[in-house]
Design a protein around this motif. Structure first.
Motif, mmCIF file in Angstrom:
data_model
loop_
_atom_site.group_PDB
_atom_site.id
_atom_site.type_symbol
_atom_site.label_atom_id
_atom_site.label_comp_id
_atom_site.label_asym_id
_atom_site.label_seq_id
_atom_site.Cartn_x
_atom_site.Cartn_y
_atom_site.Cartn_z
ATOM 1 N N PRO A 72 0.795 -1.230 0.000
ATOM 2 C CA PRO A 72 0.000 0.000 0.000
ATOM 3 C C PRO A 72 0.831 1.285 0.000
ATOM 4 N N ASP A 73 1.776 1.416 0.923
ATOM 5 C CA ASP A 73 2.568 2.655 0.961
ATOM 6 C C ASP A 73 3.301 2.872 -0.356
ATOM 7 N N ASP A 74 3.834 1.785 -0.902
ATOM 8 C CA ASP A 74 4.623 1.892 -2.129
ATOM 9 C C ASP A 74 3.747 2.226 -3.337
ATOM 10 N N LEU A 75 2.526 1.671 -3.347
ATOM 11 C CA LEU A 75 1.697 1.944 -4.531
ATOM 12 C C LEU A 75 1.166 3.377 -4.505
ATOM 13 N N VAL A 76 0.895 3.904 -3.311
ATOM 14 C CA VAL A 76 0.478 5.303 -3.205
ATOM 15 C C VAL A 76 1.640 6.207 -3.645
ATOM 16 N N ALA A 77 2.841 5.885 -3.192
ATOM 17 C CA ALA A 77 4.018 6.678 -3.574
ATOM 18 C C ALA A 77 4.246 6.605 -5.082
ATOM 19 N N PHE A 78 4.057 5.409 -5.660
ATOM 20 C CA PHE A 78 4.251 5.256 -7.106
ATOM 21 C C PHE A 78 3.237 6.098 -7.879
ATOM 22 N N ALA A 79 1.974 6.045 -7.444
ATOM 23 C CA ALA A 79 0.922 6.810 -8.129
ATOM 24 C C ALA A 79 1.217 8.307 -8.024
ATOM 25 N N ARG A 80 1.746 8.733 -6.885
ATOM 26 C CA ARG A 80 2.074 10.146 -6.680
ATOM 27 C C ARG A 80 3.285 10.543 -7.536
ATOM 28 N N ASP A 81 4.348 9.760 -7.428
ATOM 29 C CA ASP A 81 5.612 10.146 -8.078
ATOM 30 C C ASP A 81 5.516 10.101 -9.596
ATOM 31 N N ASN A 82 4.595 9.282 -10.120
ATOM 32 C CA ASN A 82 4.491 9.147 -11.572
ATOM 33 C C ASN A 82 3.190 9.753 -12.118
ATOM 34 N N ALA A 83 2.618 10.643 -11.317
ATOM 35 C CA ALA A 83 1.295 11.196 -11.657
ATOM 36 C C ALA A 83 1.264 11.756 -13.075
ATOM 37 N N SER A 84 2.341 12.387 -13.491
ATOM 38 C CA SER A 84 2.325 13.049 -14.805
ATOM 39 C C SER A 84 2.576 12.074 -15.953
ATOM 40 N N SER A 85 2.975 10.827 -15.627
ATOM 41 C CA SER A 85 3.361 9.891 -16.691
ATOM 42 C C SER A 85 2.216 9.033 -17.220
ATOM 43 N N PHE A 86 1.134 8.870 -16.430
ATOM 44 C CA PHE A 86 0.060 7.968 -16.860
ATOM 45 C C PHE A 86 -0.602 8.467 -18.146
ATOM 46 N N LYS A 87 -1.005 7.545 -18.978
ATOM 47 C CA LYS A 87 -1.744 7.865 -20.200
ATOM 48 C C LYS A 87 -3.074 8.533 -19.832
ATOM 49 N N GLU A 88 -3.518 9.448 -20.648
ATOM 50 C CA GLU A 88 -4.773 10.139 -20.349
ATOM 51 C C GLU A 88 -5.931 9.128 -20.280
ATOM 52 N N GLY A 89 -6.683 9.214 -19.223
ATOM 53 C CA GLY A 89 -7.847 8.341 -19.054
ATOM 54 C C GLY A 89 -7.529 6.916 -18.642
ATOM 55 N N ALA A 90 -6.284 6.657 -18.238
ATOM 56 C CA ALA A 90 -5.905 5.278 -17.881
ATOM 57 C C ALA A 90 -6.681 4.787 -16.655
ATOM 58 N N LEU A 91 -6.826 3.463 -16.615
ATOM 59 C CA LEU A 91 -7.486 2.805 -15.483
ATOM 60 C C LEU A 91 -6.393 2.156 -14.634
ATOM 61 N N LEU A 92 -6.410 2.444 -13.337
ATOM 62 C CA LEU A 92 -5.426 1.855 -12.426
ATOM 63 C C LEU A 92 -6.124 0.873 -11.501
ATOM 64 N N THR A 93 -5.425 -0.185 -11.183
ATOM 65 C CA THR A 93 -5.943 -1.120 -10.183
ATOM 66 C C THR A 93 -4.761 -1.631 -9.376
ATOM 67 N N ASP A 94 -5.035 -2.351 -8.293
ATOM 68 C CA ASP A 94 -3.941 -2.831 -7.443
ATOM 69 C C ASP A 94 -4.305 -4.199 -6.895
ATOM 70 N N THR A 95 -3.474 -4.702 -5.982
ATOM 71 C CA THR A 95 -3.681 -6.070 -5.481
ATOM 72 C C THR A 95 -3.482 -6.166 -3.974
ATOM 73 N N ALA A 96 -3.577 -5.036 -3.267
ATOM 74 C CA ALA A 96 -3.244 -5.038 -1.833
ATOM 75 C C ALA A 96 -4.260 -5.830 -1.012
ATOM 76 N N GLY A 97 -3.773 -6.526 0.011
ATOM 77 C CA GLY A 97 -4.600 -7.422 0.803
ATOM 78 C C GLY A 97 -5.281 -6.768 1.986
ATOM 79 N N VAL A 98 -4.917 -5.539 2.323
ATOM 80 C CA VAL A 98 -5.596 -4.762 3.363
ATOM 81 C C VAL A 98 -5.949 -3.425 2.726
ATOM 82 N N ARG A 99 -7.230 -3.018 2.809
ATOM 83 C CA ARG A 99 -7.736 -1.959 1.949
ATOM 84 C C ARG A 99 -8.040 -0.633 2.634
ATOM 85 N N ARG A 100 -8.259 -0.630 3.939
ATOM 86 C CA ARG A 100 -8.815 0.570 4.562
ATOM 87 C C ARG A 100 -8.003 1.840 4.251
#
Lengths: 285, 285
Positions: free
Chosen positions: A74-102
């Motif tokens: 979780p911490d790493d995927l939030v950091a990745f989404a933040r650090d690469n915010a400008s790189s994602f393709k326009e309108g891309a769909l993101l998903t993840d696989t974390a086992g604890v969600r809150r």
């Protein structure tokens, strides 16, 4: 848009990410890109044909990817989404696989560009041995896949990720909110793992050979636990796990008391109730 | 004497007795006699070919039988051995299938003719659904068979019953004393059953569908418990079961405390120890 004509990035080629890349490839997705900090893993995954190409720098594959699997903690995927915010393709769909969600939907939403959508997901599949080298597209076969959609995504996004889950091999997709996910998983996954660990923390386990049958084998199978992974999961979900453990201990106490006091009727009632309750789980995976 | 040229009586054609009769028949024993108080069961077992002939009165088959399987509850098998003491063939070998052993050798010895030998046995095989109609010779395949020989029998008798266990399909025969049997079974069989029952005595079990994977399925499989059978077993073995339950609860408490206090190091150590201890059970059944 059809999955097999999409470009997909898998971020984090560990056990789950590697297995997803392989399963996507098998499902006919041509352009599966791997993103990882470990260049050796990328080379191996390329050589395996699990990914079309591997990248340490996410910018290039993200710019092309319609779908991004964030297979990180979780911490790493939030950091990745933040650090690469400008790189994602326009309108891309993101998903993840974390086992604890809150809290994950809110944390991702806080760092996500407004044109992107995030559908949280948790494939109920894994192995105790981690890492790309243990990846296997078959871990999803017959498994459940839980989705905890965020407010950023619409119905079509959720249905699309559900379809991806089925394409991976999962045969049940369950949609719920983050709190319900964590409360149920505390009971259906974290408790069985802790119970198995507790059962083998007994000196008699070393003498069990020849004295045990299917009940012991099943009860202790997941005691072959990955201590690092499970320390993180249990601490992350402590608020939901501790009540589940409390209910389990209370039930053990009731059974133990009936046996200790020789109360045949009480014991029979509890065991009958257990059998009846167990019927209620039918159809579960 | 070879098993297949022997006459064998099976007393009590329930799940285990019926399964033994069928497995003996399959192993090539021509003369398998069934003894039961239920004439309908005898007729069905004859029609099935599980037994060559069924008897409500034990005198005739016992007089011919070199080997007698007493597939009854402990009190009933002691009573049977006492009430039919004069009917057994001279030098016959008796064995049984009771799941709790303490005191049984002494109780049988007290009622047995001096020319007879008793080799106590416990096949670690069964089903939650009881009765002849659920009998199945395959329940012994790959199972362990525990022997608790009495002072009345010699080495050859023990080896012979071990051979019969293998002929039934068991692939491991363990020889031990009654107290060790009951202490180990409390841990390897009774505890997993009680843990499974306790786990489903939770309202969340009714919502588990779609949230559970292999760990929950395995942890709760034997919650499909036969309440009557297990009430008897747990009360009969309470002296050994309660300490096993106590050790399990202590281990759960240790794990729960580490999680509650957020003690990452303690939790990691406990889970690592569990994984290490679990390795020690390898080769168990």
């Amino acid at each position: 848009m059809r999955l097999d004509s999409m470009s997909v990035s898998v971020v984090g080629l560990g056990l789950v990410g590697g297995s997803i890349a392989r399963a996507l490839k098998r499902a006919g997705v041509e352009a599966v890109y791997g993103i990882d900090v470990d260049s050796d893993v990328l080379l191996i995954a390329e050589a395996d044909g699990a990914i079309a190409r591997g990248y340490e720098d996410p910018a290039e594959p993200l710019a092309e990817s319609d779908l991004v699997f964030l297979c990180l903690k979780p911490d790493d995927l939030v950091a990745f989404a933040r650090d690469n915010a400008s790189s994602f393709k326009e309108g891309a769909l993101l998903t993840d696989t974390a086992g604890v969600r809150r809290g994950l939907n809110a944390r991702v939403a806080a760092v996500l560009r407004k044109d992107l959508r995030f559908v949280g997901g948790h494939p109920m599949a894994g192995k105790e041995d981690q890492g790309y080298r243990n990846s296997d597209p078959d871990i999803f076969r017959g498994a459940s896949y839980i989705l905890t959609p965020s407010p950023s995504c619409g119905r079509a996004d959720v249905e699309f990720v559900a379809g991806v889950a089925r394409a991976l091999g999962c045969d049940a997709v369950k949609e719920t909110d983050e709190d319900t996910h964590d409360r149920m998983i505390a009971y259906t996954s974290h408790l069985p793992h802790v119970a198995a660990a507790a059962m083998v923390l007994d000196p008699l386990v070393l003498e069990a050979k020849g004295f045990s049958g299917g009940s012991f084998r099943d009860a202790t199978r997941v005691a072959r636990i990955n201590p690092g992974l499970w320390t993180e999961l249990l601490l992350a979900n402590a608020d939901e796990f501790l009540p589940a453990l409390g209910r389990f201990r209370a039930a053990l106490d009731s059974l133990g008391s009936a046996i200790e006091s020789g109360d045949r009727d009480a014991l029979y009632r509890l065991l009958s109730e257990a059998r009846r309750m167990n019927e209620g789980k039918h159809g579960t995976r």
